[in-house]
Design a protein around this motif. Structure first.
Motif, PDB file in Angstrom:
ATOM      1  N   SER A  15      -0.126  -4.007  31.996  1.00 50.94           N
ATOM      2  CA  SER A  15      -0.547  -5.227  31.283  1.00 50.94           C
ATOM      3  C   SER A  15      -1.195  -6.250  32.205  1.00 50.94           C
ATOM      4  N   PRO A  16      -0.556  -6.636  33.315  1.00 54.72           N
ATOM      5  CA  PRO A  16      -1.260  -7.564  34.210  1.00 54.72           C
ATOM      6  C   PRO A  16      -2.512  -6.936  34.818  1.00 54.72           C
ATOM      7  N   GLY A  17      -2.509  -5.613  34.973  1.00 55.15           N
ATOM      8  CA  GLY A  17      -3.692  -4.936  35.497  1.00 55.15           C
ATOM      9  C   GLY A  17      -4.884  -5.087  34.573  1.00 55.15           C
ATOM     10  N   LEU A  18      -4.644  -5.022  33.270  1.00 60.49           N
ATOM     11  CA  LEU A  18      -5.724  -5.206  32.295  1.00 60.49           C
ATOM     12  C   LEU A  18      -6.288  -6.625  32.373  1.00 60.49           C
ATOM     13  N   VAL A  19      -5.399  -7.605  32.440  1.00 64.42           N
ATOM     14  CA  VAL A  19      -5.853  -8.997  32.529  1.00 64.42           C
ATOM     15  C   VAL A  19      -6.589  -9.219  33.844  1.00 64.42           C
ATOM     16  N   ARG A  20      -6.042  -8.701  34.926  1.00 61.19           N
ATOM     17  CA  ARG A  20      -6.703  -8.827  36.241  1.00 61.19           C
ATOM     18  C   ARG A  20      -8.109  -8.239  36.191  1.00 61.19           C
ATOM     19  N   ASP A  21      -8.237  -7.055  35.603  1.00 62.31           N
ATOM     20  CA  ASP A  21      -9.549  -6.416  35.532  1.00 62.31           C
ATOM     21  C   ASP A  21     -10.520  -7.224  34.669  1.00 62.31           C
ATOM     22  N   PHE A  22     -10.015  -7.829  33.614  1.00 58.89           N
ATOM     23  CA  PHE A  22     -10.867  -8.671  32.778  1.00 58.89           C
ATOM     24  C   PHE A  22     -11.363  -9.878  33.576  1.00 58.89           C
ATOM     25  N   VAL A  23     -10.453 -10.553  34.265  1.00 58.20           N
ATOM     26  CA  VAL A  23     -10.841 -11.714  35.078  1.00 58.20           C
ATOM     27  C   VAL A  23     -11.813 -11.285  36.178  1.00 58.20           C
ATOM     28  N   ASN A  24     -11.602 -10.117  36.758  1.00 56.55           N
ATOM     29  CA  ASN A  24     -12.468  -9.645  37.836  1.00 56.55           C
ATOM     30  C   ASN A  24     -13.771  -9.018  37.334  1.00 56.55           C
ATOM     31  N   SER A  25     -14.040  -9.145  36.042  1.00 57.95           N
ATOM     32  CA  SER A  25     -15.336  -8.662  35.546  1.00 57.95           C
ATOM     33  C   SER A  25     -16.471  -9.564  36.035  1.00 57.95           C
ATOM     34  N   ARG A 134       0.632 -11.518  26.795  1.00 53.33           N
ATOM     35  CA  ARG A 134       1.946 -11.648  26.159  1.00 53.33           C
ATOM     36  C   ARG A 134       2.934 -10.633  26.725  1.00 53.33           C
ATOM     37  N   ARG A 135       2.505  -9.383  26.871  1.00 57.77           N
ATOM     38  CA  ARG A 135       3.382  -8.345  27.424  1.00 57.77           C
ATOM     39  C   ARG A 135       3.744  -8.658  28.875  1.00 57.77           C
ATOM     40  N   SER A 136       2.781  -9.158  29.635  1.00 59.12           N
ATOM     41  CA  SER A 136       3.039  -9.519  31.035  1.00 59.12           C
ATOM     42  C   SER A 136       4.096 -10.614  31.119  1.00 59.12           C
ATOM     43  N   GLU A 137       3.952 -11.601  30.254  1.00 63.15           N
ATOM     44  CA  GLU A 137       4.917 -12.700  30.254  1.00 63.15           C
ATOM     45  C   GLU A 137       6.295 -12.202  29.846  1.00 63.15           C
ATOM     46  N   ALA A 138       6.358 -11.367  28.828  1.00 63.72           N
ATOM     47  CA  ALA A 138       7.645 -10.835  28.355  1.00 63.72           C
ATOM     48  C   ALA A 138       8.338  -9.999  29.430  1.00 63.72           C
ATOM     49  N   ALA A 139       7.549  -9.323  30.259  1.00 61.33           N
ATOM     50  CA  ALA A 139       8.112  -8.473  31.312  1.00 61.33           C
ATOM     51  C   ALA A 139       8.383  -9.238  32.605  1.00 61.33           C
ATOM     52  N   GLY A 140       8.101 -10.541  32.640  1.00 65.54           N
ATOM     53  CA  GLY A 140       8.310 -11.333  33.849  1.00 65.54           C
ATOM     54  C   GLY A 140       7.252 -11.079  34.913  1.00 65.54           C
ATOM     55  N   GLU A 141       6.082 -10.566  34.507  1.00 67.31           N
ATOM     56  CA  GLU A 141       5.020 -10.231  35.452  1.00 67.31           C
ATOM     57  C   GLU A 141       3.870 -11.239  35.443  1.00 67.31           C
ATOM     58  N   TRP A 142       3.821 -12.102  34.472  1.00 68.77           N
ATOM     59  CA  TRP A 142       2.692 -13.004  34.286  1.00 68.77           C
ATOM     60  C   TRP A 142       2.472 -13.927  35.479  1.00 68.77           C
TER      61      TRP A 142
END
Length: 190
Positions: A15-25, A134-142
């Motif tokens: 989940s954080p990997g997806l967000v990271r990749d989006f930001v790094n687009s 949302r998943r990142s936050e729920a998992a404590g990874e956000w």
């Protein structure tokens, strides 16, 4: 930890990997834009199975995706303990884009909460990115998802350090550059 040739840490939970990749687009240091057309945006979403490969995107979708991306970058800058580069304009633009999205909250087959959108392909794709938040936050990874402290870089990375205190995308690159600048400044003052 997996490192690419350039020294960037490439590991992150999904989940954080997806967000990271989006930001790094977008790569600020090189002014390299990956989401430079409706086709490129569609392909980015389709490669991550957020929309079908046949989905249609528009120039307005590209502009909205970029505003959301830069708003997320500003949020991640805060995770790294830094002030926003633009006095909060990117976060305000993010909030404005989010207010326009027809997001829905539902439960998946396993009973977990998820965000979806029933609107356009763009809305469904961006809902997938936001659901990853949302998943990142729920998992404590956000809070571990950050952007580099070097003001010319701002590359997003996942902080897998034990104390969650990492500040740079790459210690070998940006970290050494910042530390060398500080040493030079300290010597000049002495």
């Amino acid at each position: 930890m997996q490192l690419e040739e350039n020294g960037f840490d490439t590991w992150a939970p999904p989940s954080p990997g997806l967000v990271r990749d989006f930001v790094n687009s977008y790569e600020p240091q090189e002014d390299a834009e990956s989401l430079d057309s409706a086709t490129a945006l569609r392909d980015w979403f389709a490669a991550r199975e957020l929309v079908p490969a046949s989905a249609r995107m528009t120039a307005d979708d590209v502009a909205a995706a970029r505003r959301i991306r830069e708003g997320l970058r500003a949020v991640l800058l805060g995770h790294a303990g830094h002030e926003a580069d633009d006095e909060g304009a990117a976060r305000r633009a993010l909030d404005a884009e989010l207010a326009r999205l027809p997001l829905r909250v539902s439960f998946d087959a396993d009973g977990g909460l998820r965000l979806t959108a029933a609107g356009s392909p763009f809305e469904r794709g961006i809902a997938g990115v936001l659901d990853a938040v949302r998943r990142s936050e729920a998992a404590g990874e956000w809070e571990r998802l950050k952007v580099c402290a070097r003001d010319t870089c701002r590359w997003a990375f996942y902080d897998a350090s034990r104390n969650h205190a990492r500040r740079w995308c790459s210690m070998a690159g940006c970290g050494n550059y910042i530390k060398m600048r500080r040493r030079s400044a300290d010597r000049a003052q002495a």
